[in-house]
Design an enzyme around this catalytic site. Structure first.
Site, short mmCIF file in Angstrom:
data_model
loop_
_atom_site.label_atom_id
_atom_site.label_comp_id
_atom_site.label_asym_id
_atom_site.label_seq_id
_atom_site.Cartn_x
_atom_site.Cartn_y
_atom_site.Cartn_z
CE LYS A 124 -2.14 3.19 -15.88
NZ LYS A 124 -3.09 3.88 -15.90
CB CYS B 61 10.69 -5.07 -39.96
SG CYS B 61 11.22 -4.56 -41.53
CG MET B 62 7.41 -8.64 -35.52
SD MET B 62 6.92 -10.31 -35.54
CE MET B 62 5.49 -10.26 -36.42
CG ASP B 63 11.58 -9.78 -35.79
OD1 ASP B 63 11.01 -9.99 -34.76
OD2 ASP B 63 11.54 -10.63 -36.59
CE1 TYR C 244 8.54 -7.61 -45.56
CE2 TYR C 244 8.92 -6.84 -43.23
CZ TYR C 244 8.69 -7.98 -44.31
OH TYR C 244 9.12 -9.14 -43.64
NE ARG D 49 -5.85 7.80 -9.52
CZ ARG D 49 -6.79 8.63 -9.75
NH1 ARG D 49 -7.47 8.89 -8.40
NH2 ARG D 49 -7.25 9.13 -10.69
NE ARG E 14 -10.35 5.60 -17.82
CZ ARG E 14 -8.99 5.70 -17.56
NH1 ARG E 14 -8.28 5.43 -18.42
NH2 ARG E 14 -8.61 5.85 -16.24
CG HIS F 204 -8.71 8.98 -14.39
ND1 HIS F 204 -7.21 9.10 -13.71
CD2 HIS F 204 -8.42 8.90 -15.95
CE1 HIS F 204 -6.46 9.09 -14.68
NE2 HIS F 204 -6.85 8.79 -15.64
C1 LIG Z 1 -2.78 5.43 -15.41
C2 LIG Z 1 -3.76 6.06 -14.29
C3 LIG Z 1 -2.97 7.09 -13.57
C4 LIG Z 1 -1.67 7.62 -13.82
O1 LIG Z 1 -1.70 8.31 -14.93
P1 LIG Z 1 -0.53 9.17 -15.40
O2 LIG Z 1 -0.88 10.24 -16.48
O3 LIG Z 1 0.44 8.26 -16.09
O4 LIG Z 1 0.11 9.87 -14.37
C5 LIG Z 1 -3.88 7.40 -12.41
N1 LIG Z 1 -4.88 7.07 -12.32
C6 LIG Z 1 -5.71 6.11 -12.76
C7 LIG Z 1 -7.05 5.68 -12.44
C8 LIG Z 1 -4.67 5.46 -14.02
O5 LIG Z 1 -5.67 4.56 -14.58
#
Ligand SMILES: *Cc1c(COP(=O)(O)O)cnc(C)c1O
Length: 415
Positions: free
Chosen positions: A39, A322-324, A271, A225, A137, A169
């Site tokens: 992601k 700064c931004m850049d 700044y 995951r 969540r 999770h």
């Molecule tokens: C982002 C995410 C992960 C991965 O988490 P890490 O800590 O980067 O391994 C796994 N499962 C879900 C649902 C996530 O949103």
């Protein structure tokens, strides 16, 4: 190899490191499959190249938050098993179902939308049921879970959906001994039992992120995951560094100094003039700022700041990000415009790591790499970069005249 002139900044991503990191995680977890989480543009590393590298390293699944991220992978010809886990009402799910994307379902309304899309596309939707085991969540609450299961059972029976997985999770898998971890595992076991009692076979059970995959063996189930660890960073650097875990950070962010000048003692910098030269000194300008993802919270705060490697030494940021751009205090070193500045990397040549930046900015390494912005061109290295045909020639790089040197060669010339 000397860097060539004309390149302001780039993120170099070592695809072999991603493949190796996934292989390291796979070996450590043993039997369970590995889903590489790609992601958010693969945490800033580049969605498609990182996904391909992770698959080359032995991942059998890919995970993303949004359906459009999954479709981008399919559009690039990535055909691996793929799960998208955030659904919002009204999303057109037909293209995803047609392209064999698994979607997560956490509520009856979402199930109804998935079923409608399955009918519209004449497919059986492949779903993973998300249950909340204590993080509050996503996921069905314990109260909602039985009704969701009954609805799912009905649609499994009528052939519109197939349950391929059931998942949750962790809130605190990076904290050893945190009581929420066994509590969440117990809630997950209960939810799996409820599913079976309601006639729903859970399919692949998955609960572990990187931290749980690495540190909580009981949490691995059928699939882990893994996001952060795939990119070579430790989810709990105070517990075990990436190096302790056999991981190699895949991203190096580097730039060239755009401007170098002497200032007298007492000169205020950037700044707010929050930094004052303690003596006559040389300042160097790095053409990267918060618009590129450098955290403004890594500005000089009177005691510390983020640090950038230039000419063999780490230099503090003089004043505000700064931004850049950021200004570095280079002391009396003779440094010319065009000198390479390594902002972050694996740390093997003395440059700051994502963990160092996270500490300097009061955040986590996930955020540091993920924020490296779209303005920074990516360059892919490693043997996989050639194999996967994602080498420099194919990387869209607005304004990129020529690639910088390989990061491994940069600092040696001067040291
Ligand atoms: C982002 C995410 C992960 C991965 O988490 P890490 O800590 O980067 O391994 C796994 N499962 C879900 C649902 C996530 O949103």
């Amino acid at each position: 190899m000397q860097p060539r002139p004309g390149v302001p900044a780039e993120a170099v991503v070592d695809l072999d490191a991603i493949a190796r990191n996934v292989a390291v995680v796979r070996e450590r977890v043993g039997g369970p499959q590995v889903m590489a989480v790609v992601k958010a543009d693969a945490y800033g590393h580049g969605l498609v190249p990182a996904a391909r590298a992770a698959l080359a390293g032995g991942a059998t699944w890919l995970g993303v938050a949004h359906v459009h991220e999954a479709l981008a992978l399919r559009g690039a010809g990535v055909e691996a098993d793929l799960l998208a886990w955030i659904l919002t009402p009204g999303t057109d799910l037909v293209p995803a179902l047609r392209r064999g994307v698994d979607v997560s379902v956490a509520a009856v309304w979402a199930l109804e939308e998935v079923v409608a899309a399955a009918r519209a596309s004449a497919t059986t939707a492949r779903i993973h049921l998300e249950v909340d085991t204590g993080m509050s969540r996503g996921g069905a609450s314990p109260e909602e879970w039985p009704a969701l299961l009954d609805a799912v059972a009905g649609h499994v029976a009528d052939g519109t959906v197939r349950v391929r997985g059931t998942w949750a999770h962790f809130a605190s898998a990076d904290v050893p001994g945190d009581p929420s971890v066994p509590a969440q595992l117990a809630a997950f076991e209960a939810a799996l039992g409820t599913a079976r009692r309601h006639g729903v076979e859970p399919g692949l059970r998955h609960h572990a992120n990187s931290a749980a995959a690495l540190f909580v063996p009981q949490a691995r189930y059928d699939l882990v995951r893994v996001g952060l660890a795939a990119y070579g960073l430790s989810p709990a650097p105070d517990l075990a560094t990436g190096a302790d875990l056999g991981l190699v950070p895949a991203m190096t962010l580097q730039a060239r100094l755009a401007h170098v000048r002497r200032v007298p003692r007492g000169a205020g910098v950037s700044y707010g003039l929050t930094y004052t030269a303690e003596r006559d000194t040389t300042l160097g300008l790095v053409p990267l700022g918060y618009g590129d993802g450098l955290p403004r919270h890594a500005s000089w705060d009177g005691e510390r700041s983020g640090e950038v490697l230039v000419a063999g030494a780490r230099r503090r940021i003089a004043g505000r990000v700064c931004m850049d751009q950021v200004v570095l205090d280079l002391g009396d070193d003779a440094v010319a415009p065009g000198e390479v500045a390594v902002v972050l990397g694996p740390g093997t040549r003395g440059e700051a790591t994502a963990d160092d930046w996270a500490r300097a900015a009061g955040t986590i390494s996930w955020e540091i790499v993920t924020r490296v912005g779209a303005r920074v061109p990516r360059r892919y290295t490693g043997r996989l970069a050639e194999d996967l045909a994602t080498g420099p020639a194919e990387v869209p790089a607005a304004g990129l005249a020529a690639p910088l040197a390989d990061p491994a060669d940069l600092v040696g010339d001067r040291a």
